[in-house]
Design a protein around this motif. Structure first.
Motif, short mmCIF file in Angstrom:
data_model
loop_
_atom_site.label_atom_id
_atom_site.label_comp_id
_atom_site.label_asym_id
_atom_site.label_seq_id
_atom_site.Cartn_x
_atom_site.Cartn_y
_atom_site.Cartn_z
N HIS A 43 1.02 -1.32 -0.20
CA HIS A 43 -0.01 -0.15 0.10
C HIS A 43 0.72 1.17 0.02
O HIS A 43 0.65 2.26 -0.71
CB HIS A 43 -0.97 -0.15 1.00
CG HIS A 43 -1.94 -1.20 1.13
ND1 HIS A 43 -2.75 -1.52 2.18
CD2 HIS A 43 -2.27 -2.07 0.14
CE1 HIS A 43 -3.29 -2.70 2.08
NE2 HIS A 43 -2.96 -2.96 0.78
N ARG A 44 1.96 1.01 0.75
CA ARG A 44 2.82 2.50 0.60
C ARG A 44 3.29 2.62 -0.56
O ARG A 44 3.71 3.76 -1.19
CB ARG A 44 3.93 2.03 1.71
CG ARG A 44 3.69 2.77 3.08
CD ARG A 44 5.05 2.66 4.08
NE ARG A 44 5.55 1.48 3.92
CZ ARG A 44 5.29 0.68 5.05
NH1 ARG A 44 4.69 0.93 5.90
NH2 ARG A 44 5.86 -0.50 5.08
N TYR A 46 2.10 1.67 -3.55
CA TYR A 46 1.28 2.38 -4.47
C TYR A 46 0.69 3.66 -4.50
O TYR A 46 0.71 4.45 -5.25
CB TYR A 46 -0.24 1.23 -4.43
CG TYR A 46 -0.02 0.07 -4.61
CD1 TYR A 46 0.87 -0.55 -6.00
CD2 TYR A 46 -0.47 -1.03 -3.92
CE1 TYR A 46 0.84 -1.87 -6.35
CE2 TYR A 46 -0.43 -2.45 -4.25
CZ TYR A 46 0.19 -2.74 -5.39
OH TYR A 46 0.43 -4.21 -5.70
N THR A 47 0.75 4.04 -2.91
CA THR A 47 0.57 5.59 -2.72
C THR A 47 1.82 6.40 -3.11
O THR A 47 1.37 7.39 -3.56
CB THR A 47 0.40 5.64 -1.16
OG1 THR A 47 -0.56 4.80 -0.45
CG2 THR A 47 0.19 6.92 -0.69
N ARG A 48 2.93 5.88 -2.89
CA ARG A 48 4.04 6.56 -3.32
C ARG A 48 3.93 6.68 -5.20
O ARG A 48 4.56 7.67 -5.50
CB ARG A 48 5.48 5.77 -3.13
CG ARG A 48 6.53 6.45 -3.38
CD ARG A 48 7.99 6.01 -3.11
NE ARG A 48 8.09 4.40 -3.55
CZ ARG A 48 8.47 4.20 -4.90
NH1 ARG A 48 8.89 5.13 -5.52
NH2 ARG A 48 8.51 2.76 -4.94
N VAL A 52 -4.80 6.28 -5.06
CA VAL A 52 -5.18 6.84 -3.67
C VAL A 52 -6.45 5.83 -3.13
O VAL A 52 -6.95 4.89 -4.13
CB VAL A 52 -6.25 8.14 -3.86
CG1 VAL A 52 -4.97 9.08 -4.16
CG2 VAL A 52 -6.86 8.03 -4.98
N ASP A 53 -6.57 5.59 -2.19
CA ASP A 53 -7.38 4.67 -1.60
C ASP A 53 -8.93 5.01 -2.32
O ASP A 53 -9.16 6.21 -2.05
CB ASP A 53 -7.37 4.82 -0.05
CG ASP A 53 -6.48 4.07 0.77
OD1 ASP A 53 -5.69 3.42 -0.15
OD2 ASP A 53 -6.24 4.46 1.87
#
Length: 62
Positions: A43-44, A46-48, A52-53
């Motif tokens: 998740h970190r 993909y966020t980087r 977005v969630d």
């Protein structure tokens, strides 16, 4: 990806190709993925990359 391959840049390169080459070439306007809630490191990552969630998924095992 194995722990020895993490931080090598391979995942970033593949995802950037998908987001900036493959998706536009097919006319896609959205790249969406699913990831198990327990995969905090993913998740970190993909966020980087700018993801977005967007929602919470549910499953029902029968």
């Amino acid at each position: 990806m194995s722990s020895t391959e993490r931080s090598s840049g391979i995942g970033t390169a593949v995802m950037q190709w998908v987001m900036h080459v493959a998706a536009p070439a097919t006319g896609a306007t959205l790249v969406q993925l699913t990831s198990d809630a327990a995969r905090v490191d993913a998740h970190r990552f993909y966020t980087r990359l700018g993801f977005v969630d967007s929602h919470v998924g549910f499953k029902y095992a029968v």
